[in-house]
Enzyme design. Structure first.
Site, mmCIF file in Angstrom:
data_model
loop_
_atom_site.group_PDB
_atom_site.id
_atom_site.type_symbol
_atom_site.label_atom_id
_atom_site.label_comp_id
_atom_site.label_asym_id
_atom_site.label_seq_id
_atom_site.Cartn_x
_atom_site.Cartn_y
_atom_site.Cartn_z
ATOM 1 N N ARG A 54 0.823 -1.202 0.000
ATOM 2 C CA ARG A 54 0.000 0.000 0.000
ATOM 3 C C ARG A 54 0.864 1.261 0.000
ATOM 4 O O ARG A 54 0.528 2.269 -0.637
ATOM 5 C CB ARG A 54 -0.956 -0.001 1.190
ATOM 6 N N LYS A 103 -2.756 6.732 1.724
ATOM 7 C CA LYS A 103 -2.605 7.127 3.126
ATOM 8 C C LYS A 103 -1.680 8.338 3.249
ATOM 9 O O LYS A 103 -0.670 8.318 3.963
ATOM 10 C CB LYS A 103 -2.089 5.942 3.944
ATOM 11 N N GLU A 112 -16.280 6.918 4.981
ATOM 12 C CA GLU A 112 -15.490 6.415 6.107
ATOM 13 C C GLU A 112 -15.814 7.198 7.361
ATOM 14 O O GLU A 112 -16.350 8.307 7.302
ATOM 15 C CB GLU A 112 -13.992 6.590 5.845
#
Length: 405
Positions: free
Chosen positions: A149, A251, A287
Site C-alpha cells: 500500500r 494514506k 469512512e
C-alpha cells in the site's frame, strides 16, 4: 483502515513515561548501555525466510537491546505516544532507489524549513502492530500489505518507495530493537508507524529532491477510551473527507488533517467520531475519520466499495475474508445513509481499533441506536476471530500472521 492510526492520533500520554524526546545522557533514564549504543546502528540486510510465515533475522547486536519490559503501567496503557529506544531511518534522492538504512536512538529529526513535507504535504504513513505471545515470540499481522500500500501511495504522491523486502526488514529491525516496549500478552500491542516524506528542500511546487523513510514505534492500548464498547457517531453533512480524483484512496498525511475540524466539533458535543458521506451526492457512506465502516442486516454485511475516495484498509480486507469464512454474505457497493439507519448493527475497522462496534448514529438530529447499548453479536464475533488470529491464539489458516525469530 489504519484507523485511527491518524497521523495526529499518537498524543503524549501523561504518566506513562517521563523521559524527554531527545535521548538522555544520564544513566537514570535508560537501562545501562555501552557507549557504542548511543551511535547510529547500521542495519545489515538480514537473511529473510518466509517459510511457514516465519521471518528469521539477526536483531541488533545482543548487547544493543535489553529484553526486559519497559517501566510503564501496562494495565493502564492507552492509545498515546510513549517514547521508545530506537527508530529506523533510510534516505533516497529523487529518481534513485532506497539502499541501506540504519537504526538510531529515538529522538528529534532535523528538516529544512523548505522541506517538501512541510511546505507541500508530500508524505505518507502506514500503521501496523506487533504482538507478544505467551511463549515470547513476536507476531506481525500482514506487514507485506502495508508495504504494498505504501508503494501505491508513493506512486500517487510522486515519491520513491522502499521495496517490500526493505520495508519488512526495516519493520523487523525496529521491532527487535524496541522489543522491551512490546506489551505483555493481553495488555496491548506495539504500534509501528512507518513514514515516507519529502525531506529535501524545495521552494517551487515540485517533488522534493530527497526522501526519508522513517519508522518509530509506541506501545498502545485501546484507541477509543471505551475499548471494545459501543461508540457514538455523527454523520457529517457539510464537510467531506475526500473527493473523486483526489487522494482519498492513499494514506497521505493531508487526508487526516482535513478531518480534524469536524472531528473536534463532534467530540465537543459528546460524540466519539464522525462518519463522512460522499462529496457528490452527499448520500452514500464513505469512512469514519480514520476507519472503514460496515453495516449489518441479517446475515448480510455491506461496506462501501473502494472507488478512489476510500482507503483500502488492511483490517477491512481481513474482516471481509473472515466474515465470508464464517458464512456471512459480504457486499462491497454503494451504501446509502438510509440503509445505515435501518441496520441491525454497525461497526468500524482499522489497525488501531481492529473492530469498534457502533452504539448510535446521529443523522440530521435523529439518533438511531444499535445492539441494545451493548456490543452487537456480529461485531463481537468478528472482533474475537480477528484478534485471536493477530495474537497467535487461533490457528492461522489464512497465512496472515508473520512470526519473528
Amino acid at each position: 483502515m489504519e484507523c485511527a492510526a491518524v497521523f495526529a492520533g499518537l498524543q503524549a500520554t501523561p504518566g506513562l513515561c517521563h523521559r524527554p524526546l531527545l535521548p538522555p545522557r544520564g544513566p537514570a533514564e535508560f537501562p545501562p548501555l555501552n557507549r557504542r549504543q548511543f551511535c547510529p546502528l547500521i542495519v545489515k540486510q538480514p537473511h529473510v525466510s518466509h517459510c511457514n510465515n516465519t521471518l528469521r533475522v539477526a536483531s541488533p547486536t545482543s548487547s544493543s537491546v535489553t529484553s526486559e519490559l519497559g517501566d510503564i503501567d501496562w494495565d493502564n496503557l492507552g492509545f498515546g505516544f510513549v517514547p521508545t529506544d530506537y527508530m529506523y531511518i533510510m534516505k533516497c534522492a529523487q529518481g534513485k532507489n532506497f539502499t541501506k538504512g540504519e537504526l538510531q536512538r529515538f529522538g528529534n529529526i532535523e528538516l529544512s524549513p523548505s522541506a517538501g513535507i512541510l511546505n507541500y504535504g508530500q508524505g505518507l504513513f502506514e500503521g501496523l502492530k506487533a504482538y507478544r505471545k505467551d511463549d515470547g515470540n513476536i507476531l506481525l499481522f500482514r506487514p507485506e500489505e502495508n508495504a504494498l500500500r505504501l508503494k501505491i501511495g508513493a506512486e500517487r504522491m510522486c515519491m520513491p518507495s522502499p521495496t517490500v523486502e526493505q520495508f519488512l526488514d526495516a519493520v523487523k529491525a525496529t521491532v527487535f530493537a524496541n522489543k522491551r516496549w512490546i506489551p505483555p500478552p493481553g495488555k496491548g500491542s506495539l504500534y509501528i508507524r512507518p513514514l515516507l516524506m519529502g525531506s529535501g528542500a524545495v521552494l517551487g511546487l515540485a517533488p522534493a529532491p530527497e526522501y526519508t523513510f522513517l519508522i518509530y514505534v509506541s506501545p498502545v492500548g485501546n484507541y477509543f477510551k471505551e475499548g471494545l464498547a459501543p461508540i457514538n457517531l455523527v454523520v457529517e453533512t457539510e464537510m467531506h473527507r475526500a473527493t473523486p480524483g483526489g487522494t482519498g484512496s492513499v494514506k497521505t498525511i493531508g487526508n487526516y488533517a482535513a478531518v480534524l475540524k469536524a472531528q473536534s466539533a463532534a467530540k465537543e458535543k459528546g460524540y466519539s467520531d464522525v462518519l463522512y458521506l460522499d462529496s457528490v451526492h452527499n448520500r452514500y457512506l464513505e469512512e469514519v475519520s480514520s476507519c472503514n465502516v460496515f453495516v449489518v442486516k441479517g446475515n448480510t454485511i455491506v461496506t462501501p466499495a473502494i472507488k478512489g475516495t476510500i482507503l483500502p484498509g488492511i483490517t477491512r480486507k481481513s474482516i471481509i475474508d473472515v466474515a465470508v469464512s464464517q458464512g456471512f454474505q459480504v457486499e462491497e457497493r454503494f451504501v446509502s445513509v438510509d440503509e445505515l439507519l435501518d441496520a441491525d448493527e454497525v461497526f468500524c475497522t482499522g489497525t488501531a481499533v481492529v473492530v469498534s462496534p457502533v452504539g448510535s448514529i446521529t443523522y440530521l438530529g435523529k439518533r438511531v441506536s444499535y445492539g441494545g447499548n451493548g456490543v452487537g453479536v456480529v461485531s463481537q464475533q468478528l472482533y474475537s476471530a480477528l484478534t485471536r488470529l493477530q495474537m497467535g491464539i487461533a490457528e492461522d489458516k489464512m497465512g496472515w500472521v508473520v512470526q519473528l525469530k
